[in-house]
Design a protein around this motif. Structure first.
Motif, PDB file in Angstrom:
ATOM      1  N   PRO A   1       0.806  -1.224   0.000  1.00 46.44           N
ATOM      2  CA  PRO A   1       0.000   0.000   0.000  1.00 46.44           C
ATOM      3  C   PRO A   1       0.838   1.271   0.000  1.00 46.44           C
ATOM      4  O   PRO A   1       0.356   2.346  -0.377  1.00 46.44           O
ATOM      5  CB  PRO A   1      -0.831  -0.116   1.282  1.00 46.44           C
ATOM      6  CG  PRO A   1      -0.033  -1.027   2.175  1.00 46.44           C
ATOM      7  CD  PRO A   1       0.612  -2.002   1.240  1.00 46.44           C
ATOM      8  N   GLU A   2       2.108   1.140   0.424  1.00 46.57           N
ATOM      9  CA  GLU A   2       2.984   2.319   0.438  1.00 46.57           C
ATOM     10  C   GLU A   2       3.193   2.901  -0.950  1.00 46.57           C
ATOM     11  O   GLU A   2       3.564   4.074  -1.094  1.00 46.57           O
ATOM     12  CB  GLU A   2       4.325   1.980   1.081  1.00 46.57           C
ATOM     13  CG  GLU A   2       5.150   0.927   0.367  1.00 46.57           C
ATOM     14  CD  GLU A   2       4.838  -0.496   0.764  1.00 46.57           C
ATOM     15  OE1 GLU A   2       5.667  -1.381   0.473  1.00 46.57           O
ATOM     16  OE2 GLU A   2       3.768  -0.734   1.376  1.00 46.57           O
ATOM     17  N   ALA A   3       2.949   2.102  -1.982  1.00 45.58           N
ATOM     18  CA  ALA A   3       3.099   2.606  -3.355  1.00 45.58           C
ATOM     19  C   ALA A   3       2.084   3.694  -3.669  1.00 45.58           C
ATOM     20  O   ALA A   3       2.271   4.473  -4.614  1.00 45.58           O
ATOM     21  CB  ALA A   3       2.949   1.456  -4.352  1.00 45.58           C
ATOM     22  N   PHE A   4       0.997   3.756  -2.885  1.00 45.73           N
ATOM     23  CA  PHE A   4      -0.059   4.735  -3.138  1.00 45.73           C
ATOM     24  C   PHE A   4      -0.007   5.914  -2.174  1.00 45.73           C
ATOM     25  O   PHE A   4      -0.865   6.795  -2.232  1.00 45.73           O
ATOM     26  CB  PHE A   4      -1.429   4.054  -3.029  1.00 45.73           C
ATOM     27  CG  PHE A   4      -1.587   2.874  -3.945  1.00 45.73           C
ATOM     28  CD1 PHE A   4      -1.642   3.046  -5.312  1.00 45.73           C
ATOM     29  CD2 PHE A   4      -1.663   1.586  -3.425  1.00 45.73           C
ATOM     30  CE1 PHE A   4      -1.773   1.957  -6.164  1.00 45.73           C
ATOM     31  CE2 PHE A   4      -1.800   0.489  -4.263  1.00 45.73           C
ATOM     32  CZ  PHE A   4      -1.858   0.679  -5.637  1.00 45.73           C
ATOM     33  N   LYS A   5       0.961   5.924  -1.272  1.00 47.39           N
ATOM     34  CA  LYS A   5       1.044   7.003  -0.292  1.00 47.39           C
ATOM     35  C   LYS A   5       1.779   8.208  -0.865  1.00 47.39           C
ATOM     36  O   LYS A   5       2.601   8.083  -1.760  1.00 47.39           O
ATOM     37  CB  LYS A   5       1.737   6.513   0.977  1.00 47.39           C
ATOM     38  CG  LYS A   5       0.916   5.472   1.736  1.00 47.39           C
ATOM     39  CD  LYS A   5       1.606   5.016   3.007  1.00 47.39           C
ATOM     40  CE  LYS A   5       0.747   4.004   3.749  1.00 47.39           C
ATOM     41  NZ  LYS A   5       1.403   3.516   4.990  1.00 47.39           N
ATOM     42  N   GLY A   6       1.474   9.372  -0.321  1.00 53.49           N
ATOM     43  CA  GLY A   6       2.103  10.599  -0.809  1.00 53.49           C
ATOM     44  C   GLY A   6       1.368  11.142  -2.013  1.00 53.49           C
ATOM     45  O   GLY A   6       0.322  10.625  -2.419  1.00 53.49           O
ATOM     46  N   PRO A   7       1.910  12.204  -2.609  1.00 51.46           N
ATOM     47  CA  PRO A   7       1.273  12.800  -3.789  1.00 51.46           C
ATOM     48  C   PRO A   7       1.135  11.775  -4.912  1.00 51.46           C
ATOM     49  O   PRO A   7       2.024  10.959  -5.141  1.00 51.46           O
ATOM     50  CB  PRO A   7       2.232  13.922  -4.181  1.00 51.46           C
ATOM     51  CG  PRO A   7       3.019  14.219  -2.945  1.00 51.46           C
ATOM     52  CD  PRO A   7       3.136  12.916  -2.223  1.00 51.46           C
ATOM     53  N   ALA A   8       0.010  11.814  -5.603  1.00 47.73           N
ATOM     54  CA  ALA A   8      -0.218  10.876  -6.713  1.00 47.73           C
ATOM     55  C   ALA A   8       0.807  11.122  -7.809  1.00 47.73           C
ATOM     56  O   ALA A   8       1.059  12.269  -8.191  1.00 47.73           O
ATOM     57  CB  ALA A   8      -1.627  11.042  -7.263  1.00 47.73           C
TER      58      ALA A   8
END
Length: 236
Positions: A105-112
Motif C-alpha cells: 500500500p505504500e506505493a499509493f502514499k504521498g502525492p499521486a
C-alpha cells in the motif's frame, strides 16, 4: 582595521563560493531526474514490480542500471520503485516469504504520481503452497490480476497515467510466457488500462544473464520500449 576588513572579504568570498557550489549541486540533481517537477511527468513515476525492477540501480554506467533508471533520466523525473524479487500479482517474493504487489500500500502514499507502472507477471506461472512452488491455474492468475487492477484504479486519481507492462520475459519458459502474458493483457483491456507489450526486449541474445534477468543491454532495451510508449499520447 585592515585586518577586520580583510576578514570580512574572506567571509564574503567563502559565502559566495558556498552559494555557487550549492547552485551547481541542485542543478545536477535536477538534470539526473532525482526530483519531481521537471519534464512531462512533474509528479514523477511509481513502479511496482519484481526482480526485473528490484535487482537494479540508478547509477549511470553501472552494469546494473535498471530499465526504470533509463526511463527516469530520459524524462528528467523522479522514479520510486516498490519491487521485490520473486513476487507477482499472486506470488509472494523471496522464496514464498515476501509479499505480492497487492501487499504494498505504500506505493499509493504521498502525492499521486504522474505515471504508475505495473511491471510483473513473470513469476506468476507458479504459486506458493506449503513453502514450495506449484504451477498456478489460469483462473487463479486472472483473479489475482483483476483484484490488483481494481486496487490500483481505486487508489489513484484519473490524472495518473496507469501503465501495465506485458511481463518482461527472457528466452526461458516460452509456453508460460504466452499463457501469463495473455492473461495480463486481457485483464488490462478489460479494466481499460494502458498496456505496453514488451515481447522482443529480453528474448534476444545478450539481453539476459540467465534467461530471465536483464543484462545492461536488456535493461536499456526494456527502458526504450517504455520510453517510446510514454512519449506517445495515452490511448483513450
Amino acid at each position: 582595521m585592515a585586518r577586520h576588513g580583510h576578514g570580512r572579504r574572506v567571509l564574503v568570498t567563502v559565502a559566495l563560493a558556498l552559494l555557487i557550489s550549492l547552485g551547481v549541486t541542485a542543478g545536477r540533481q535536477g538534470a539526473i531526474g532525482t526530483e519531481p517537477g521537471t519534464g512531462p511527468f512533474p509528479q514523477g513515476v511509481v513502479v511496482v514490480g519484481d526482480s526485473i525492477t528490484a535487482r537494479y540501480d540508478d547509477d549511470p554506467g553501472s552494469p546494473e542500471q535498471g530499465w526504470w533508471s533509463f526511463v527516469g533520466r530520459h524524462f528528467d523525473t523522479e522514479v520510486r520503485t516498490f519491487a521485490q524479487s520473486g513476487s507477482g500479482y499472486q506470488r509472494p517474493g523471496h522464496r514464498c516469504g515476501g509479499n505480492r504487489f497487492i501487499d504494498r500500500p505504500e506505493a499509493f502514499k504521498g502525492p499521486a504520481p504522474s505515471v504508475f507502472i505495473v511491471e510483473g507477471g513473470r513469476n506468476d506461472w507458479a504459486t506458493c503452497r506449503q513453502g514450495g512452488l506449484v504451477e498456478s491455474t489460469d483462473a487463479a492468475v486472472q483473479q489475482a490480476v483483476d483484484r490488483y487492477f481494481d486496487v490500483v484504479e481505486r487508489s489513484l486519481p484519473r490524472t495518473t497515467r496507469i501503465v501495465v507492462l506485458g511481463p518482461p520475459w527472457g528466452p526461458l519458459d516460452p509456453w508460460q510466457q504466452r499463457r501469463i502474458t495473455s492473461i495480463v493483457h486481457t485483464a488490462a483491456k478489460r479494466h481499460g488500462l494502458e498496456y505496453v507489450a514488451t515481447k522482443g526486449s529480453l528474448d534476444r541474445p545478450g539481453r539476459t544473464v540467465d534467461g530471465v534477468h536483464p543484462t545492461l543491454a536488456g535493461s536499456r532495451a526494456l527502458g526504450d520500449v517504455v520510453i517510446d510508449a510514454l512519449s506517445k499520447r495515452p490511448p483513450r
